[in-house]
Motif scaffolding. Structure first.
Motif, short mmCIF file in Angstrom:
data_model
loop_
_atom_site.label_atom_id
_atom_site.label_comp_id
_atom_site.label_asym_id
_atom_site.label_seq_id
_atom_site.Cartn_x
_atom_site.Cartn_y
_atom_site.Cartn_z
N ARG A 114 14.40 37.53 39.95
CA ARG A 114 14.76 36.75 41.14
C ARG A 114 15.41 35.43 40.75
NH1 ARG A 114 9.61 35.07 43.76
NH2 ARG A 114 9.74 33.57 42.03
N ASP A 115 14.92 34.82 39.66
CA ASP A 115 15.35 33.47 39.32
C ASP A 115 16.52 33.41 38.35
OD1 ASP A 115 13.27 32.64 40.91
OD2 ASP A 115 11.87 32.37 39.23
N ASP A 116 16.83 34.50 37.66
CA ASP A 116 17.84 34.46 36.60
C ASP A 116 18.83 35.61 36.79
OD1 ASP A 116 19.35 34.33 34.27
OD2 ASP A 116 17.64 33.78 33.03
N TYR A 117 20.05 35.28 37.19
CA TYR A 117 21.05 36.32 37.44
C TYR A 117 21.45 37.05 36.15
CZ TYR A 117 24.87 33.50 35.49
OH TYR A 117 25.69 32.80 34.64
N VAL A 118 21.34 36.38 35.00
CA VAL A 118 21.66 37.04 33.73
C VAL A 118 20.69 38.17 33.44
CG1 VAL A 118 21.77 36.72 31.23
CG2 VAL A 118 22.84 35.05 32.73
N LEU A 119 19.41 37.94 33.69
CA LEU A 119 18.43 39.00 33.48
C LEU A 119 18.66 40.17 34.44
CD1 LEU A 119 15.17 36.92 32.90
CD2 LEU A 119 16.67 37.98 31.19
N ARG A 120 19.05 39.86 35.67
CA ARG A 120 19.39 40.95 36.60
C ARG A 120 20.56 41.75 36.06
NH1 ARG A 120 18.70 36.81 40.52
NH2 ARG A 120 20.96 36.64 40.84
N GLY A 121 21.55 41.05 35.55
CA GLY A 121 22.71 41.75 35.00
C GLY A 121 22.36 42.58 33.78
N LEU A 122 21.49 42.06 32.91
CA LEU A 122 21.08 42.82 31.73
C LEU A 122 20.33 44.09 32.13
CD1 LEU A 122 19.86 39.95 29.37
CD2 LEU A 122 21.96 41.31 29.16
N LEU A 123 19.48 43.99 33.15
CA LEU A 123 18.75 45.17 33.59
C LEU A 123 19.72 46.21 34.18
CD1 LEU A 123 16.02 46.56 34.03
CD2 LEU A 123 15.90 45.42 36.26
N ILE A 124 20.66 45.76 35.00
CA ILE A 124 21.63 46.68 35.59
C ILE A 124 22.46 47.35 34.49
CG2 ILE A 124 23.73 46.81 37.00
CD1 ILE A 124 22.50 44.55 38.72
N ALA A 125 22.91 46.56 33.51
CA ALA A 125 23.72 47.11 32.42
C ALA A 125 22.94 48.16 31.63
CB ALA A 125 24.18 45.99 31.49
N ALA A 126 21.65 47.90 31.38
CA ALA A 126 20.84 48.85 30.61
C ALA A 126 20.62 50.14 31.38
CB ALA A 126 19.50 48.21 30.24
N VAL A 127 20.25 50.04 32.67
CA VAL A 127 19.93 51.24 33.45
C VAL A 127 21.18 52.09 33.66
CG1 VAL A 127 19.14 52.08 35.68
CG2 VAL A 127 17.93 50.20 34.56
N THR A 128 22.31 51.46 33.99
CA THR A 128 23.53 52.25 34.21
C THR A 128 24.00 52.90 32.91
OG1 THR A 128 24.84 50.22 33.94
CG2 THR A 128 24.29 50.88 36.18
N TYR A 129 23.82 52.22 31.78
CA TYR A 129 24.17 52.83 30.49
C TYR A 129 23.32 54.07 30.23
CZ TYR A 129 23.79 53.47 25.43
OH TYR A 129 23.73 54.02 24.18
N ILE A 130 22.01 53.97 30.51
CA ILE A 130 21.13 55.10 30.27
C ILE A 130 21.48 56.27 31.19
CG2 ILE A 130 18.73 55.87 30.44
CD1 ILE A 130 19.22 54.21 28.00
N VAL A 131 21.87 55.98 32.43
CA VAL A 131 22.31 57.04 33.35
C VAL A 131 23.50 57.79 32.74
CG1 VAL A 131 23.36 57.52 35.60
CG2 VAL A 131 21.43 55.94 35.44
N MET A 132 24.46 57.05 32.21
CA MET A 132 25.64 57.68 31.62
C MET A 132 25.27 58.51 30.40
SD MET A 132 29.29 55.94 30.55
CE MET A 132 28.56 54.74 29.44
N MET A 133 24.37 58.02 29.58
CA MET A 133 23.96 58.79 28.41
C MET A 133 23.23 60.07 28.82
SD MET A 133 25.05 57.35 25.65
CE MET A 133 26.54 57.01 26.63
N GLY A 134 22.49 60.01 29.93
CA GLY A 134 21.81 61.21 30.41
C GLY A 134 22.79 62.27 30.87
N GLY A 135 23.90 61.87 31.47
CA GLY A 135 24.89 62.84 31.93
C GLY A 135 25.86 63.28 30.85
N LEU A 136 25.94 62.52 29.74
CA LEU A 136 26.93 62.83 28.72
C LEU A 136 26.67 64.15 28.01
CD1 LEU A 136 29.39 61.94 27.06
CD2 LEU A 136 27.83 60.70 25.54
#
Length: 310
Positions: A114-136
């Protein structure tokens, strides 16, 4: 001699891989509070996965050499022997547990996001990357079957390409990271490298042979290594060691969910809802497009902070 050495290294590290809690000084000295949460996540998410390779390696090996009945007799005797040895151990006295608030870590995790937009971005980047690896993986399997002639050598090459690319990326990332880190933050590098990797993998749709796909996979591994290294660097820049533990332990289940979503997305092609190309375009773009507005927003914030002198 090398084989014996590798086996010895593996044997010595099995306890640390499969039972990390018992070899952690932090857990042994204070098995409560945040250490309890971390150990619970490790037990549920990681330990079983680490035991499986060892079980396949040694269990399957014994089955092949001595047969089913003899192997399971040996396993039973070994379990009884281990149980007897454990029963003879003296109990370790530990300090009385303090009252533990099970909701404390999730609340802290939520407050970080909630307080740190960078941490939100890091979480989004990690989860979307893992989704792509799952479909690859299913995409590569179908691409080899439908587009590249279904050759065993092609499939092997596609699987090996990422590993080779990772080695190349590990060598090159040291050079590139130093050059790029001088001109941008670790968070910016995470996003830009993730975008580059996503578009390189998207280009797999246009390949006409397994060789071209192998080259693209190897090329995509270079920004993948850069993105991964800068992701952890950005996390360390934003959080203390204890808060990193909270963030990582509560992010890990989300990564597993993302991987499962990526694998299940293969059903879009398997059930005839999408062509193979459309399926991979959807998965790779889902992982790539969210990073673009994050990078733009971060650039604007950085410019504003520079303009205001912060």
């Amino acid at each position: 001699l090398r084989g014996v050495a590798l086996l010895g290294i593996l044997l010595m590290n099995i306890p640390g891989f499969s039972m990390p809690n018992y070899f952690s000084e932090a857990f042994k000295s204070n098995p409560h509070d945040i250490n309890f949460w971390v150990s619970a996540v490790i037990s549920v998410v990681f330990e079983g996965k680490m035991r499986a390779p060892f079980g396949m390696l040694f269990g399957a090996g014994v089955l092949l050499f001595v047969g089913f009945h003899t192997a399971f007799t040996m396993f039973g005797v070994a379990i009884l022997g281990a149980a007897f040895a454990v029963s003879r151990l003296r109990a370790i006295e530990s300090p009385a547990p303090r009252k533990f608030d099970f909701a404390a870590s999730p609340r802290e995790f939520w407050s970080m996001l909630r307080d740190d937009y960078v941490l939100r971005g890091l979480l989004i980047a990690a989860v979307t990357y893992i989704v792509m690896m799952g479909g690859l993986r299913p995409f590569l399997f179908w691409a080899n079957r439908d587009w590249f002639g279904n050759a065993d050598t092609g499939w092997t090459g596609l699987l090996a390409a990422q590993g080779v690319g990772a080695l190349i990326g590990a060598v090159l990332s040291g050079f590139f990271a130093r050059q790029l880190a001088a001109s941008m933050s670790a968070y910016t590098l995470t996003l830009l490298a993730g975008i580059a990797e996503g578009f390189l993998l998207l280009a797999l749709i246009g390949t006409g042979s397994a060789t071209q796909a192998i080259v693209l996979l190897a090329m995509a591994s270079v920004p993948e290594i850069l993105s991964t290294a800068s992701w952890f660097t950005a996390l360390q820049d934003r959080l203390s060691q204890q808060r990193q533990t909270v963030f990582l332990s509560l992010s890990a289940p989300l990564w597993d969910i993302g991987h499962a979503m990526g694998v299940m997305s293969a059903g879009l092609h398997a059930n005839g809802f999408m062509s193979l190309g459309a399926f991979w375009a959807s998965v790779s773009l889902v992982a790539t497009l969210p990073l673009i507005p994050l990078a733009i927003a971060h650039g604007r914030r950085s410019n504003d902070e520079v303009g205001t002198g912060k």
